[in-house]
Design an enzyme around this catalytic site. Structure first.
Site, PDB file in Angstrom:
ATOM      1  N   VAL A  63       0.599  -0.987  -0.195  1.00 43.50           N
ATOM      2  CA  VAL A  63       0.048   0.141  -0.006  1.00 43.50           C
ATOM      3  C   VAL A  63       0.827   1.377  -0.054  1.00 43.50           C
ATOM      4  O   VAL A  63       0.398   2.407  -0.298  1.00 43.50           O
ATOM      5  CB  VAL A  63      -1.119   0.044   1.359  1.00 43.50           C
ATOM      6  CG1 VAL A  63      -1.998  -1.158   1.212  1.00 43.50           C
ATOM      7  CG2 VAL A  63      -0.164   0.182   2.447  1.00 43.50           C
ATOM      8  N   TYR A 154       3.120   5.305  15.452  1.00 42.68           N
ATOM      9  CA  TYR A 154       1.841   4.818  14.903  1.00 42.68           C
ATOM     10  C   TYR A 154       0.900   5.959  15.513  1.00 42.68           C
ATOM     11  O   TYR A 154      -0.125   5.867  14.665  1.00 42.68           O
ATOM     12  CB  TYR A 154       1.684   3.595  15.953  1.00 42.68           C
ATOM     13  CG  TYR A 154       0.573   2.764  15.668  1.00 42.68           C
ATOM     14  CD1 TYR A 154       0.184   2.013  14.664  1.00 42.68           C
ATOM     15  CD2 TYR A 154      -0.540   2.886  16.703  1.00 42.68           C
ATOM     16  CE1 TYR A 154      -1.068   1.253  14.595  1.00 42.68           C
ATOM     17  CE2 TYR A 154      -1.591   2.252  16.519  1.00 42.68           C
ATOM     18  CZ  TYR A 154      -1.874   1.456  15.452  1.00 42.68           C
ATOM     19  OH  TYR A 154      -3.274   0.726  15.303  1.00 42.68           O
TER      20      TYR A 154
HETATM   21  P1  NAI Z   1      -2.956  -7.305  11.701  1.00 43.62           P
HETATM   22  O1  NAI Z   1      -1.346  -7.042  11.573  1.00 43.62           O
HETATM   23  O2  NAI Z   1      -3.638  -8.604  11.983  1.00 43.62           O
HETATM   24  O3  NAI Z   1      -3.211  -6.966  10.077  1.00 43.62           O
HETATM   25  C1  NAI Z   1      -2.685  -5.847   9.275  1.00 43.62           C
HETATM   26  C2  NAI Z   1      -2.925  -6.319   7.728  1.00 43.62           C
HETATM   27  O4  NAI Z   1      -2.088  -5.288   7.073  1.00 43.62           O
HETATM   28  C3  NAI Z   1      -2.050  -7.619   7.516  1.00 43.62           C
HETATM   29  O5  NAI Z   1      -2.857  -8.091   6.443  1.00 43.62           O
HETATM   30  C4  NAI Z   1      -0.880  -7.080   6.757  1.00 43.62           C
HETATM   31  O6  NAI Z   1      -0.569  -7.971   5.776  1.00 43.62           O
HETATM   32  C5  NAI Z   1      -1.480  -5.742   6.006  1.00 43.62           C
HETATM   33  N1  NAI Z   1      -0.346  -4.941   5.713  1.00 43.62           N
HETATM   34  C6  NAI Z   1       0.518  -4.382   6.592  1.00 43.62           C
HETATM   35  N2  NAI Z   1       1.364  -3.688   5.937  1.00 43.62           N
HETATM   36  C7  NAI Z   1       0.788  -3.685   4.545  1.00 43.62           C
HETATM   37  C8  NAI Z   1       1.568  -3.174   3.393  1.00 43.62           C
HETATM   38  N3  NAI Z   1       2.634  -2.430   3.112  1.00 43.62           N
HETATM   39  N4  NAI Z   1       0.847  -3.493   2.259  1.00 43.62           N
HETATM   40  C9  NAI Z   1      -0.222  -4.124   2.158  1.00 43.62           C
HETATM   41  N5  NAI Z   1      -0.940  -4.776   3.282  1.00 43.62           N
HETATM   42  C10 NAI Z   1      -0.083  -4.532   4.361  1.00 43.62           C
HETATM   43  O7  NAI Z   1      -3.591  -6.197  12.305  1.00 43.62           O
HETATM   44  P2  NAI Z   1      -5.040  -5.862  12.699  1.00 43.62           P
HETATM   45  O8  NAI Z   1      -5.101  -5.934  14.035  1.00 43.62           O
HETATM   46  O9  NAI Z   1      -5.984  -6.628  11.961  1.00 43.62           O
HETATM   47  O10 NAI Z   1      -5.006  -4.157  12.164  1.00 43.62           O
HETATM   48  C11 NAI Z   1      -5.815  -3.472  11.094  1.00 43.62           C
HETATM   49  C12 NAI Z   1      -6.010  -2.259  11.305  1.00 43.62           C
HETATM   50  O11 NAI Z   1      -6.717  -1.869  12.403  1.00 43.62           O
HETATM   51  C13 NAI Z   1      -4.384  -1.566  11.217  1.00 43.62           C
HETATM   52  O12 NAI Z   1      -4.457  -0.262  10.457  1.00 43.62           O
HETATM   53  C14 NAI Z   1      -4.293  -1.342  12.921  1.00 43.62           C
HETATM   54  O13 NAI Z   1      -3.623  -0.041  13.007  1.00 43.62           O
HETATM   55  C15 NAI Z   1      -5.753  -0.877  13.238  1.00 43.62           C
HETATM   56  N6  NAI Z   1      -6.124  -1.080  14.505  1.00 43.62           N
HETATM   57  C16 NAI Z   1      -5.763  -2.220  15.183  1.00 43.62           C
HETATM   58  C17 NAI Z   1      -6.120  -2.216  16.591  1.00 43.62           C
HETATM   59  C18 NAI Z   1      -6.106  -3.478  17.398  1.00 43.62           C
HETATM   60  O14 NAI Z   1      -6.190  -3.619  18.458  1.00 43.62           O
HETATM   61  N7  NAI Z   1      -5.750  -4.853  16.665  1.00 43.62           N
HETATM   62  C19 NAI Z   1      -6.506  -1.329  17.252  1.00 43.62           C
HETATM   63  C20 NAI Z   1      -6.608   0.048  16.665  1.00 43.62           C
HETATM   64  C21 NAI Z   1      -6.440   0.194  15.473  1.00 43.62           C
END
Ligand code: NAI
Length: 245
Positions: A63, A154
């Site tokens: 991305v 972050y």
């Molecule tokens: P996760 O680590 O399980 O998933 C993140 C996803 O983003 C993964 O599928 C990964 O491959 C993808 N990704 C990362 N870098 C990438 C790149 N350069 N290009 C394409 N894809 C990329 O994390 P989660 O928890 O599902 O997080 C999803 C969103 O929610 C994130 O933006 C995170 O910051 C946000 N978030 C999560 C929280 C939590 O407690 N889990 C709390 C607040 C926000």
């Protein structure tokens, strides 16, 4: 219902993104799953969506790469039609206290979390504007409003997402396009599985007394993309069990 609408979900192979992709499909959408590298996980999400009777395609794309995002949005448009929904969910952490945070830790997080969202909005907005409709959901975080020790990079990226959301909402409202942010608290995913804090300490901070599930966020995203979200734009909705109250 979102029947036959095309949705792009970044980071759609696991965690919150996977849950959003599946929930949008349950509401009728066909989903383009954008993934960074885990092809098997992306394919598994796609199979789950196909089992619901919806179309799903996977696209490997960093991305943070402007040109790669441009090519990916073109490919999605050609193969699945002009997107109606864009969910900017892909995100990473590189947690360190500020005195030990390296330049590359800061840049990597800003490039993925903030520039990644810009890249997709930038390349999707022509299609949205042409059709005079569209829904953008950006996944922020309560860290973007509260700050968090060890997360200067972050938190800055997620505060940036909120500013990006509001500016885009104001620019595109006249074209019938809604743009909102969701700010989750603690959600049980790979991202939160190895935090340097015990589960009991996390729960003690949350008035509802438990962490959220990816499906909780997914239902909110689907609401914003559906009829319920048609008069909501520029909003940042916390989904955190009361954590940031
Ligand atoms: P996760 O680590 O399980 O998933 C993140 C996803 O983003 C993964 O599928 C990964 O491959 C993808 N990704 C990362 N870098 C990438 C790149 N350069 N290009 C394409 N894809 C990329 O994390 P989660 O928890 O599902 O997080 C999803 C969103 O929610 C994130 O933006 C995170 O910051 C946000 N978030 C999560 C929280 C939590 O407690 N889990 C709390 C607040 C926000």
């Amino acid at each position: 219902m979102l029947t036959d609408r095309t949705a792009i979900v970044t980071g759609g192979s696991r965690g919150i993104g996977r849950a959003i992709a599946v929930e949008l499909a349950k509401n009728g959408a066909n989903v383009a799953i954008i993934y960074a590298g885990n092809e098997a996980a992306a394919n598994e999400t796609a199979e789950t969506i196909r089992a619901l009777g919806r179309e799903a395609r996977t696209y490997k794309c960093n991305v943070a790469d402007y040109d790669a995002v441009k090519a990916t949005v073109s490919a999605v448009t050609k193969e699945m039609g002009v997107p109606y929904i864009l969910v900017n969910n892909a995100g990473i952490t590189r947690d360190k206290l500020i005195f030990s945070m390296k330049e590359e830790d800061y840049d990597a997080v800003l490039d993925t979390n903030l520039k990644g969202a810009f890249n997709f909005i930038k390349h999707c907005c022509a299609g949205f504007i042409k059709k005079k409709e569209g829904r953008i959901v950006n996944i922020a975080s309560v860290a973007g409003t509260m700050g968090n020790p060890g997360q200067a990079n972050y938190s800055a990226s997620k505060a940036g997402i909120i500013g990006l959301t509001k500016s885009v909402a104001k620019e595109l409202a006249g074209r019938g396009i809604c743009c909102n942010a969701i700010a989750p608290g603690f959600i049980a995913t790979d991202m939160t599985s190895d935090l340097p804090i015990s589960e009991d300490d996390i729960k003690a901070q949350i008035p509802l007394g438990h962490v959220g599930q990816p499906e909780d966020v997914a239902r909110l995203a689907a609401f914003l993309c559906g009829d319920g979200g048609r008069y909501i734009t520029g909003e940042v909705i916390r989904i955190d069990g009361g954590l940031a109250m």
